[in-house]
Design a protein around this motif. Structure first.
Motif, PDB file in Angstrom:
ATOM      1  N   SER A  43      42.287  43.354  40.687  1.00 41.14           N
ATOM      2  CA  SER A  43      41.852  42.537  41.672  1.00 41.14           C
ATOM      3  C   SER A  43      42.139  43.330  42.956  1.00 41.14           C
ATOM      4  O   SER A  43      41.392  43.205  43.791  1.00 41.14           O
ATOM      5  N   VAL A  44      43.378  43.656  43.041  1.00 39.49           N
ATOM      6  CA  VAL A  44      43.763  44.527  44.334  1.00 39.49           C
ATOM      7  C   VAL A  44      42.959  45.750  44.525  1.00 39.49           C
ATOM      8  O   VAL A  44      42.582  46.184  45.809  1.00 39.49           O
ATOM      9  N   GLY A  45      42.635  46.421  43.512  1.00 38.16           N
ATOM     10  CA  GLY A  45      41.804  47.874  43.433  1.00 38.16           C
ATOM     11  C   GLY A  45      40.487  47.422  44.092  1.00 38.16           C
ATOM     12  O   GLY A  45      39.903  48.149  44.753  1.00 38.16           O
ATOM     13  N   SER A  46      39.922  46.369  43.491  1.00 33.84           N
ATOM     14  CA  SER A  46      38.640  45.886  44.017  1.00 33.84           C
ATOM     15  C   SER A  46      38.586  45.458  45.499  1.00 33.84           C
ATOM     16  O   SER A  46      37.569  46.050  46.036  1.00 33.84           O
ATOM     17  N   PHE A  47      39.460  44.639  46.117  1.00 33.14           N
ATOM     18  CA  PHE A  47      39.499  44.417  47.491  1.00 33.14           C
ATOM     19  C   PHE A  47      39.825  45.668  48.316  1.00 33.14           C
ATOM     20  O   PHE A  47      39.362  45.747  49.529  1.00 33.14           O
ATOM     21  N   TYR A  48      40.618  46.594  47.807  1.00 28.45           N
ATOM     22  CA  TYR A  48      41.001  47.837  48.327  1.00 28.45           C
ATOM     23  C   TYR A  48      39.710  48.731  48.552  1.00 28.45           C
ATOM     24  O   TYR A  48      39.328  49.156  49.837  1.00 28.45           O
ATOM     25  N   ILE A  49      38.821  48.762  47.539  1.00 31.06           N
ATOM     26  CA  ILE A  49      37.642  49.464  47.749  1.00 31.06           C
ATOM     27  C   ILE A  49      36.804  48.972  48.525  1.00 31.06           C
ATOM     28  O   ILE A  49      36.019  49.622  49.203  1.00 31.06           O
ATOM     29  N   LEU A  50      36.514  47.527  48.466  1.00 22.10           N
ATOM     30  CA  LEU A  50      35.584  46.801  49.392  1.00 22.10           C
ATOM     31  C   LEU A  50      35.979  47.316  50.583  1.00 22.10           C
ATOM     32  O   LEU A  50      34.918  47.144  51.412  1.00 22.10           O
ATOM     33  N   LEU A 139      34.428  49.176  40.612  1.00 23.57           N
ATOM     34  CA  LEU A 139      33.995  47.826  40.838  1.00 23.57           C
ATOM     35  C   LEU A 139      33.108  47.375  39.780  1.00 23.57           C
ATOM     36  O   LEU A 139      33.172  46.031  39.181  1.00 23.57           O
ATOM     37  N   ALA A 140      32.265  48.038  39.324  1.00 22.81           N
ATOM     38  CA  ALA A 140      31.385  47.677  38.196  1.00 22.81           C
ATOM     39  C   ALA A 140      32.042  47.521  36.911  1.00 22.81           C
ATOM     40  O   ALA A 140      31.787  46.712  36.281  1.00 22.81           O
ATOM     41  N   THR A 141      33.093  48.258  36.796  1.00 20.31           N
ATOM     42  CA  THR A 141      33.851  48.240  35.722  1.00 20.31           C
ATOM     43  C   THR A 141      34.528  46.930  35.472  1.00 20.31           C
ATOM     44  O   THR A 141      34.761  46.250  34.422  1.00 20.31           O
ATOM     45  N   VAL A 142      35.264  46.723  36.592  1.00 18.36           N
ATOM     46  CA  VAL A 142      36.082  45.569  36.709  1.00 18.36           C
ATOM     47  C   VAL A 142      35.129  44.184  36.672  1.00 18.36           C
ATOM     48  O   VAL A 142      35.501  43.234  35.641  1.00 18.36           O
ATOM     49  N   GLY A 190      40.298  35.699  34.803  1.00 18.85           N
ATOM     50  CA  GLY A 190      39.188  36.735  34.625  1.00 18.85           C
ATOM     51  C   GLY A 190      38.128  36.564  35.276  1.00 18.85           C
ATOM     52  O   GLY A 190      37.395  37.425  35.708  1.00 18.85           O
ATOM     53  N   LEU A 191      37.822  35.288  35.433  1.00 18.30           N
ATOM     54  CA  LEU A 191      36.355  35.147  36.317  1.00 18.30           C
ATOM     55  C   LEU A 191      36.816  35.289  37.829  1.00 18.30           C
ATOM     56  O   LEU A 191      35.737  35.799  38.639  1.00 18.30           O
ATOM     57  N   LEU A 192      37.997  34.830  38.357  1.00 26.00           N
ATOM     58  CA  LEU A 192      38.347  34.986  39.747  1.00 26.00           C
ATOM     59  C   LEU A 192      38.367  36.642  40.026  1.00 26.00           C
ATOM     60  O   LEU A 192      38.174  36.984  41.011  1.00 26.00           O
ATOM     61  N   PRO A 196      34.231  38.305  42.639  1.00 25.42           N
ATOM     62  CA  PRO A 196      34.403  39.086  43.545  1.00 25.42           C
ATOM     63  C   PRO A 196      33.865  40.689  43.608  1.00 25.42           C
ATOM     64  O   PRO A 196      33.266  41.299  44.520  1.00 25.42           O
ATOM     65  N   ALA A 197      34.419  40.952  42.512  1.00 26.71           N
ATOM     66  CA  ALA A 197      34.079  42.678  42.025  1.00 26.71           C
ATOM     67  C   ALA A 197      32.659  42.781  42.034  1.00 26.71           C
ATOM     68  O   ALA A 197      31.914  43.845  42.438  1.00 26.71           O
ATOM     69  N   VAL A 198      31.897  41.777  41.443  1.00 27.36           N
ATOM     70  CA  VAL A 198      30.477  41.935  41.136  1.00 27.36           C
ATOM     71  C   VAL A 198      29.470  41.902  42.462  1.00 27.36           C
ATOM     72  O   VAL A 198      28.850  42.564  42.906  1.00 27.36           O
TER      73      VAL A 198
END
Length: 271
Positions: A43-50, A139-142, A190-192, A196-198
């Protein structure tokens, strides 16, 4: 008196058990905490990349809109290149185009010269697009794996609940609430993490496609300008030039009006 005795007996019989997130995670033990740690990292990695990619894309698009007119108004491509930041995507494309143009003039075959220039600009575009796409595979992997990581925690929680039922011979709520609660929490986490990553992946991907279209158009204009030795340039209008043209159009009828007509329109005073 009888009612008080029954109430006291019911109170003594009821288990004093607390249920919550921490209690549910403690039921899962190290496995549950490990799965939670993995999903927190996702989750942290996804928001950082976004966030970082959003500002990077904004910088690229803003620089193009701000400096495009100044670039094409310059006397030469080398002079126009200074309008862009030194490490920007647009400066890279211009520098690669200038270098390819100088090298293509050394070729005797005009067709090979054109292909060399076109291929160099295409490679430059591809490298810029690849840099902008960095982080999107994460992001796609997450988005694809986070629900299954949560499902792993769910399966382990259900398994622990079944083990408790088999060991105690009782399926009472106080025996299975902890493992089942852990299982449901893992599914929700897992859904949360995945949703957001998708959304972030699709949003950033759409902006990258927009930038790729800008790069393609700019590359085509560069190629036409280089092969024509500076004779072909795109029509670029800025807000200042548009306002100036509008003012000129308004003052043109007054300037073109005959002097006699202007004098006739002015009333004369009688002596």
């Amino acid at each position: 008196m009888l009612i008080e005795l029954l109430s006291a007996a019911a109170t003594d019989a009821a288990p004093d058990t607390e249920f919550g997130f921490i209690q549910a995670m403690e039921e899962g033990g190290p496995v549950a905490w490990s799965i939670l740690a993995v999903m927190v990292i996702m989750s942290v990695g996804s928001f950082y990349i976004l966030i970082t990619k959003y500002f990077e894309q904004n910088k690229v698009m803003k620089e193009y809109r701000s400096n495009r007119a100044a670039f094409w108004r310059a006397g030469s491509l080398k002079e126009g290149a200074t309008k862009f930041d030194k490490n920007s995507a647009w400066r890279q494309l211009v520098d690669d185009g200038i270098r390819a143009g100088d090298e293509s003039e050394k070729m005797t075959d005009s067709l090979e010269s054109h292909d060399w220039l076109h291929g160099t600009l295409a490679r430059s575009e591809a490298s810029i697009n690849a840099k902008l796409a960095g982080g999107l595979p994460f992001l796609a992997t997450v988005g694809a794996t986070a629900p299954f990581v949560g499902l792993l925690g769910t399966v382990i929680g259900i398994y622990r609940a079944l083990i408790k039922i088999g060991a105690t011979g009782s399926a009472s709520i106080d025996q299975v609430a902890g493992p089942v609660g852990e299982a449901l929490i893992m599914t929700a986490i897992g859904l949360l993490v995945a949703v957001p990553a998708v959304f972030a992946y699709n949003y950033l991907q759409s902006r990258n496609r927009r930038i790729a279209a800008m790069l393609s158009g700019f590359s085509t204009d560069l190629q036409a300008n280089i092969t024509s030795h500076g004779q072909v340039k795109p029509a670029v209008l800025t807000s200042n030039s548009t306002q100036a043209a509008g003012k000129a159009a308004k003052t043109a009828p007054a300037a073109a009006r005959p002097a006699g007509a202007a004098g006739a329109a002015t009333p004369t005073k009688k002596a």
